[in-house]
Design an enzyme around this catalytic site. Structure first.
Site, PDB file in Angstrom:
ATOM      1  N   GLU A 160      -3.547  -6.555   3.219  1.00  0.00           N
ATOM      2  CA  GLU A 160      -2.866  -5.218   2.560  1.00  0.00           C
ATOM      3  C   GLU A 160      -2.294  -5.665   1.344  1.00  0.00           C
ATOM      4  O   GLU A 160      -1.312  -6.689   1.187  1.00  0.00           O
ATOM      5  CB  GLU A 160      -1.909  -4.705   3.382  1.00  0.00           C
TER       6      GLU A 160
ATOM      7  N   ASP B 267       1.662   4.801   7.990  1.00  0.00           N
ATOM      8  CA  ASP B 267       2.784   4.005   7.479  1.00  0.00           C
ATOM      9  C   ASP B 267       3.872   4.813   6.745  1.00  0.00           C
ATOM     10  O   ASP B 267       3.752   4.812   5.437  1.00  0.00           O
ATOM     11  CB  ASP B 267       2.200   2.856   6.638  1.00  0.00           C
TER      12      ASP B 267
ATOM     13  N   TRP C 181       0.513  -8.346   5.647  1.00  0.00           N
ATOM     14  CA  TRP C 181       1.195  -7.869   4.430  1.00  0.00           C
ATOM     15  C   TRP C 181       2.281  -8.996   4.003  1.00  0.00           C
ATOM     16  O   TRP C 181       2.926  -8.767   4.823  1.00  0.00           O
ATOM     17  CB  TRP C 181       1.530  -6.436   4.551  1.00  0.00           C
TER      18      TRP C 181
ATOM     19  N   HIS D  70       0.286   2.219  -2.354  1.00  0.00           N
ATOM     20  CA  HIS D  70       0.316   0.984  -3.155  1.00  0.00           C
ATOM     21  C   HIS D  70      -0.440   0.794  -4.372  1.00  0.00           C
ATOM     22  O   HIS D  70      -0.782  -0.249  -4.860  1.00  0.00           O
ATOM     23  CB  HIS D  70      -0.048   0.012  -2.023  1.00  0.00           C
TER      24      HIS D  70
ATOM     25  N   LYS E 120      -0.932  -4.633  -2.623  1.00  0.00           N
ATOM     26  CA  LYS E 120       0.357  -3.661  -3.225  1.00  0.00           C
ATOM     27  C   LYS E 120       0.380  -3.941  -4.736  1.00  0.00           C
ATOM     28  O   LYS E 120       0.113  -4.998  -5.361  1.00  0.00           O
ATOM     29  CB  LYS E 120       1.662  -3.803  -2.602  1.00  0.00           C
TER      30      LYS E 120
ATOM     31  N   ASP F 100      -3.321   1.308   1.314  1.00  0.00           N
ATOM     32  CA  ASP F 100      -2.320   1.833   1.705  1.00  0.00           C
ATOM     33  C   ASP F 100      -2.061   3.043   0.586  1.00  0.00           C
ATOM     34  O   ASP F 100      -2.159   2.721  -0.726  1.00  0.00           O
ATOM     35  CB  ASP F 100      -0.731   0.883   1.657  1.00  0.00           C
TER      36      ASP F 100
ATOM     37  N   ASP G 163       6.338   4.034  -4.118  1.00  0.00           N
ATOM     38  CA  ASP G 163       5.763   3.751  -2.663  1.00  0.00           C
ATOM     39  C   ASP G 163       6.996   4.176  -1.663  1.00  0.00           C
ATOM     40  O   ASP G 163       7.473   3.411  -0.916  1.00  0.00           O
ATOM     41  CB  ASP G 163       5.496   2.234  -2.479  1.00  0.00           C
TER      42      ASP G 163
ATOM     43  N   HIS H 239      -3.630   2.467   5.652  1.00  0.00           N
ATOM     44  CA  HIS H 239      -2.192   3.047   5.694  1.00  0.00           C
ATOM     45  C   HIS H 239      -1.852   4.391   4.894  1.00  0.00           C
ATOM     46  O   HIS H 239      -1.967   4.246   3.939  1.00  0.00           O
ATOM     47  CB  HIS H 239      -1.174   1.884   5.356  1.00  0.00           C
TER      48      HIS H 239
ATOM     49  N   ASP I 157       7.148   6.105   1.064  1.00  0.00           N
ATOM     50  CA  ASP I 157       6.655   6.186   2.386  1.00  0.00           C
ATOM     51  C   ASP I 157       7.290   7.579   3.009  1.00  0.00           C
ATOM     52  O   ASP I 157       8.002   7.285   4.134  1.00  0.00           O
ATOM     53  CB  ASP I 157       7.347   5.053   3.148  1.00  0.00           C
TER      54      ASP I 157
HETATM   55  C1  RNT Z   1       4.998  -2.471   2.755  1.00  0.00           C
HETATM   56  C2  RNT Z   1       3.616  -2.279   3.518  1.00  0.00           C
HETATM   57  C3  RNT Z   1       3.788  -2.601   4.767  1.00  0.00           C
HETATM   58  C4  RNT Z   1       5.109  -1.850   5.716  1.00  0.00           C
HETATM   59  C5  RNT Z   1       4.866  -2.291   7.125  1.00  0.00           C
HETATM   60  C6  RNT Z   1       6.130  -2.119   7.774  1.00  0.00           C
HETATM   61  O1  RNT Z   1       4.880  -1.934   1.549  1.00  0.00           O
HETATM   62  O2  RNT Z   1       3.339  -0.953   3.425  1.00  0.00           O
HETATM   63  O3  RNT Z   1       2.538  -1.968   5.579  1.00  0.00           O
HETATM   64  O4  RNT Z   1       5.329  -0.774   5.233  1.00  0.00           O
HETATM   65  O5  RNT Z   1       4.024  -3.187   7.490  1.00  0.00           O
HETATM   66 ZN    ZN Z   2       1.614  -0.277   4.370  1.00  0.00          ZN
END
Ligand code: RNT
Ligand code: ZN
Length: 420
Positions: free
Chosen positions: A227, A327, A186, A263, A229, A260, A295, A287, A297
């Site tokens: 990955e 994640d 990523w 994302h 986004k 993810d 985003d 993720h 998390d």
């Molecule tokens: C960031 C991505 C990525 C990170 C990790 C730490 O937006 O989601 O996966 O969160 O690699």
């Molecule tokens: Zn991620």
């Protein structure tokens, strides 16, 4: 709850599910085979051990100042062990390159498997698998927001070399542990404001990735993932590695595509993407995260989207080819508890999906009986899933229900609060 209560409740619940032909014992056997890749970075707010003086960049943001973040590989491993002791099943740990376990001052493009030997030894001893990620952020060479798509060929080369080194480390993990490692790329690359040229950075990213993946590696040891986004902090207008970019790249080059949960556009869900992607790829990386308005998390809770992800994986038999990673990062609560909550919830979602009358529901749908489809789905929401979950935890030798909280509190008193 006493052991005999747990068993009594289980037997009664099991019979209710059996009426729909659901074999609960078989479901639990299947569940025990599923590995969740628990992300190490919840344990120390994505700081890592290399370049600890660098600020966190790449648009990733951790808020909160709960005491007890791990400061060394040993502390992080101890915290992970504590969390795993409270989670049913055998799982994996997802590492980032900045978590190298070494006293050497080593640059990201010079990393070697030996810098992770401490992790490999520990994983062997604990019976865990390992996954890996190059760290293309929080570094001098990424401070202007570009890495693999940087216009400067020297900076690009640094990140290409870092990603190549990361794949070798991943392959070493896979070979040493006898479990395939997924190495996920990523990059944060993007523009805060509207670009003029959207194409050139994407072309550079594509070429860089081609170089990164040039050397074939044994797929039994390492699988590559990419990955995407939609936007990030500081890349609001444009992200180079968008979903379309990596859909194309991954399908064309036989790479796992990482979805993810945070994302995508806020009204889009990854659960609705699995059945499409699965038709065109041999595997998927997830993720699992919880975006709140962006985003963000947040720690994964057992919400509709998590349940839907579980349903899609179970209903379409995607568990064998999907790599489930977590994640999220929250520094406002106990970090070990964050792992336990999010990981237990992810396992619960899978179990819940396994205990649905899928055949009856599919049949109703095929016959156009959407009334039964809705009615049965809703009634099953109050079936005694909790009794099955409790039994599973007891059988796996981990605390039943909220019993685990006291153990985390004790660990906090005895270990976490003693950290400076
Ligand atoms: C960031 C991505 C990525 C990170 C990790 C730490 O937006 O989601 O996966 O969160 O690699
Ligand atoms: Zn991620």
């Amino acid at each position: 709850m006493t052991q005999s209560n747990i068993e009594l409740n289980y037997e009664a619940a099991k019979q209710q599910y059996a009426q729909y032909g659901i074999d609960v014992d078989k479901a639990l056997e299947k569940l025990a085979q599923i590995k969740i890749s628990m992300h190490c970075w919840q344990g120390d707010d994505v700081r890592g051990f290399l370049n600890r003086d660098q600020e966190l960049t790449g648009g990733i943001s951790v808020t909160g100042s709960y005491p007890g973040a791990a400061r060394t590989p040993d502390e992080l491993r101890a915290d992970l062990e504590k969390a795993f002791a409270l989670i049913p099943g055998k799982h994996k740990v997802n590492l980032h390159a900045i978590y190298a376990d070494t006293n050497e001052k080593v640059e990201l493009d010079q990393l070697e498997p030996k810098h992770f030997q401490g992790w490999v030894n520990w994983a062997k001893e604990q019976g865990l698998g390992l996954d890996f990620n190059p760290t293309c952020f929080s570094h001098e060479n990424s401070k202007d927001g570009f890495t693999l798509s940087h216009p400067d060929p020297e900076i690009r080369k640094f990140w290409i070399d870092h990603c190549k080194a990361s794949r070798k480390i991943g392959a070493y993990f896979g070979e040493q542990l006898g479990q395939t490692c997924v190495t996920n790329v990523w990059v944060p690359d993007g523009f805060k404001d509207t670009p003029v040229d959207r194409m050139a950075p994407r072309k550079r990213l594509k070429e860089s990735l081609d170089e990164v993946f040039e050397e074939p590696l044994n797929p039994a040891h390492n699988l590559d993932a990419v990955e995407s986004k939609l936007f990030g902090l500081g890349s609001e207008a444009y992200v180079v590695g968008s979903h379309e970019f990596y859909m194309g790249y991954g399908i064309q080059n036989n790479k796992l595509i990482c979805l993810d949960a945070g994302h995508f556009h806020p009204t889009e869900v990854i659960s609705n993407k699995l059945s499409s992607l699965a038709l065109f790829s041999d595997g998927i990386l997830l993720h699992v995260s919880r975006p709140m308005r962006w985003d963000s998390d947040h720690v994964v809770v057992l919400d509709d989207e998590l349940i839907d992800i579980g349903r899609e994986l179970v209903r379409h038999d995607l568990l064998g080819t999907t790599h489930i990673g977590l994640d999220f990062f929250d520094a406002s609560i106990n970090r070990v508890a964050a792992w336990v909550i999010g990981t237990r919830n992810t396992i619960k979602a899978l179990l819940k999906a396994m205990l649905e009358p899928v055949d009856a529901l599919k049949q109703a749908e095929l016959e156009g009986d959407y009334t039964t489809r809705l009615a049965l789905t809703e009634e099953f929401k109050t079936y005694p899933f909790g009794a099955i979950w409790d039994y599973y935890c007891a059988k796996q030798g981990v605390p039943v229900r909220e019993e685990w909280i006291a153990q985390v509190k004790q660990y906090e008193r005895e270990v976490l609060t003693k950290r400076g």
